[in-house]
Write an enzyme that holds these catalytic residues in place. Structure first.
Site, PDB file in Angstrom:
ATOM      1  N   LYS A  82       0.841  -1.206   0.000  1.00 57.56           N
ATOM      2  CA  LYS A  82       0.000   0.000   0.000  1.00 57.56           C
ATOM      3  C   LYS A  82       0.878   1.258   0.000  1.00 57.56           C
ATOM      4  CE  LYS A  82      -3.971  -2.082   0.453  1.00 57.56           C
ATOM      5  NZ  LYS A  82      -5.212  -2.478   0.652  1.00 57.56           N
ATOM      6  N   LYS A 138      -3.271 -10.533  -6.430  1.00 55.11           N
ATOM      7  CA  LYS A 138      -4.449 -11.209  -5.882  1.00 55.11           C
ATOM      8  C   LYS A 138      -5.735 -10.453  -6.254  1.00 55.11           C
ATOM      9  CE  LYS A 138      -5.741  -9.596  -1.290  1.00 55.11           C
ATOM     10  NZ  LYS A 138      -7.159  -9.462  -1.593  1.00 55.11           N
ATOM     11  N   LYS A 178     -11.317  -6.579  -3.681  1.00 50.78           N
ATOM     12  CA  LYS A 178     -12.542  -5.801  -3.866  1.00 50.78           C
ATOM     13  C   LYS A 178     -12.236  -4.408  -4.370  1.00 50.78           C
ATOM     14  CE  LYS A 178     -14.148  -7.393   0.354  1.00 50.78           C
ATOM     15  NZ  LYS A 178     -13.373  -6.610   1.296  1.00 50.78           N
TER      16      LYS A 178
END
Ligand code: ATP
Ligand code: MG
Length: 326
Positions: free
Chosen positions: A110, A192, A195
């Site tokens: 992130k 991966k 959402k």
């Protein structure tokens, strides 16, 4: 044996969440005392729409129920309803070297994505997750592969707390599914499925049939036309074989044999059909639940009450041990 796990209310549950986490939850709720949380305080660490958060929370609660979580068997609740999560996370922060948080893979990813804008909430995410788990003295944490490292850190934090203040927490273990611990994005099979990433790479469990067809059709494959499981050389098709296998419970070798000489087009068509059928009953149940959202709110209210009793008990003990209470 107690079980804790959660999902961020950041959008519709995808097949990675289902095969990685929820499928384990459904099995565990039959024999163990389970808490399944909607982790909204984790959701606000990444960009989100404040106007939509409440709706996303309700949506996730409906999704949990549609997929088979049973409030008679499990405690289903919203993280921010139980304030003790935050207090315990703060205390854990005082026990955790900064370097350990900076070394977490999720933080590093992130930090790369958000650059200088990466916030301290993302850095402290594992502290809150440790609090989520240890507040309820959970033994098992059924998650996907991406969360395994955070559960390891949770064990370390529990160990440290026990050493400094006396035996308090059990050391929880992550449980991963045998197969399906990491479903990859349909658009980029090196990442991966998430959402909050590329919506075309993410397949919701509740997607309408036409969208399932479209997304599978557009899923990235690899050079050649052979249906062969080889994640290094053929990451795209291997991911799709994995999904096929999870949806049908057929072994990879069986699938390879079934589609020998048939090519990607036919395989994808069949995969879309399989997924449409697999999730049909969940789609229907979800639609029914949406007709009566107040029933779902009631379930969350009851879940809060039950979770709070356990949380308050642990915090009382923790406050005494660390010298905040006599
Ligand atoms: P977000 O982008 O909001 O972080 P997410 O898809 O990563 O969404 P989470 O709410 O972070 O979902 O994770 C919920 C659970 O699903 C966790 O147990 C996590 O390990 C699992 N999980 C998430 N993505 C996958 C995946 N691609 N394959 C298998 N398990 C997954
Ligand atoms: Mg995530």
């Amino acid at each position: 044996m107690r079980v804790f796990s959660g999902i961020r209310p950041t959008g519709q549950i995808h097949i990675g969440n289902y095969f990685g986490a929820i499928k384990q939850w459904l099995k565990l709720q039959e024999t163990k005392e389970c808490l399944f949380c909607i982790v909204d305080l984790h959701a606000i660490t990444t960009p989100y729409d404040a106007q939509k958060l409440k709706e996303n929370i309700l949506e996730l609660a409906i999704d949990y129920l549609a997929l088979g979580l049973d409030p008679k068997k499990s405690i289903i609740f919203v993280q921010s309803d139980v304030k003790e999560h935050l207090e315990l996370a703060w205390i854990f922060g005082t026990l955790t070297p900064l370097g350990e948080l900076k070394r977490m893979t999720q933080f590093k990813e992130k930090a790369k994505k958000y650059g200088a804008l990466v916030n301290a909430g993302i850095l402290n995410y594992p502290l809150l997750m440790a609090a989520d788990i240890l507040l309820y003295k959970a033994d098992l944490v059924p998650v996907g592969k991406d969360q395994q490292q955070h559960v390891e850190l949770t064990r370390e934090i529990a160990r440290r707390f026990n050493k400094k203040y006396g035996q308090t927490f059990k050391l929880p273990s992550a449980t991963l599914p045998e197969f399906g611990e990491k479903i990859m994005s349909l658009r980029d099979p090196t990442k991966k499925m998430s959402k909050t990433d590329d919506p075309m790479g993410c397949l919701s469990v509740f997607e309408e049939p036409e969208i399932i067809k479209e997304k599978i059709k557009k899923a990235v494959t690899d050079p050649g036309n052979e249906i062969k499981y080889d994640p290094k050389k053929k990451p795209g098709i291997s991911n799709l074989i994995q999904i096929f296998s999870l949806a049908t419970e057929k072994k990879k070798e069986e699938i390879e044999k079934e589609f020998e000489g048939k090519g990607y087009y036919l395989f994808k068509e069949k995969l879309a059909q399989v997924l449409i059928k697999k999730f049909e009953k969940f789609r229907e149940k979800r639609k029914k639940l949406w007709q009566n959202p107040s029933l779902v709110q009631e379930i969350l209210k009851k879940g809060k009450k039950r979770a709070e009793i356990l949380a308050k008990e642990t915090m009382q003990e923790v406050r005494k041990k660390i010298g905040l209470l006599t």
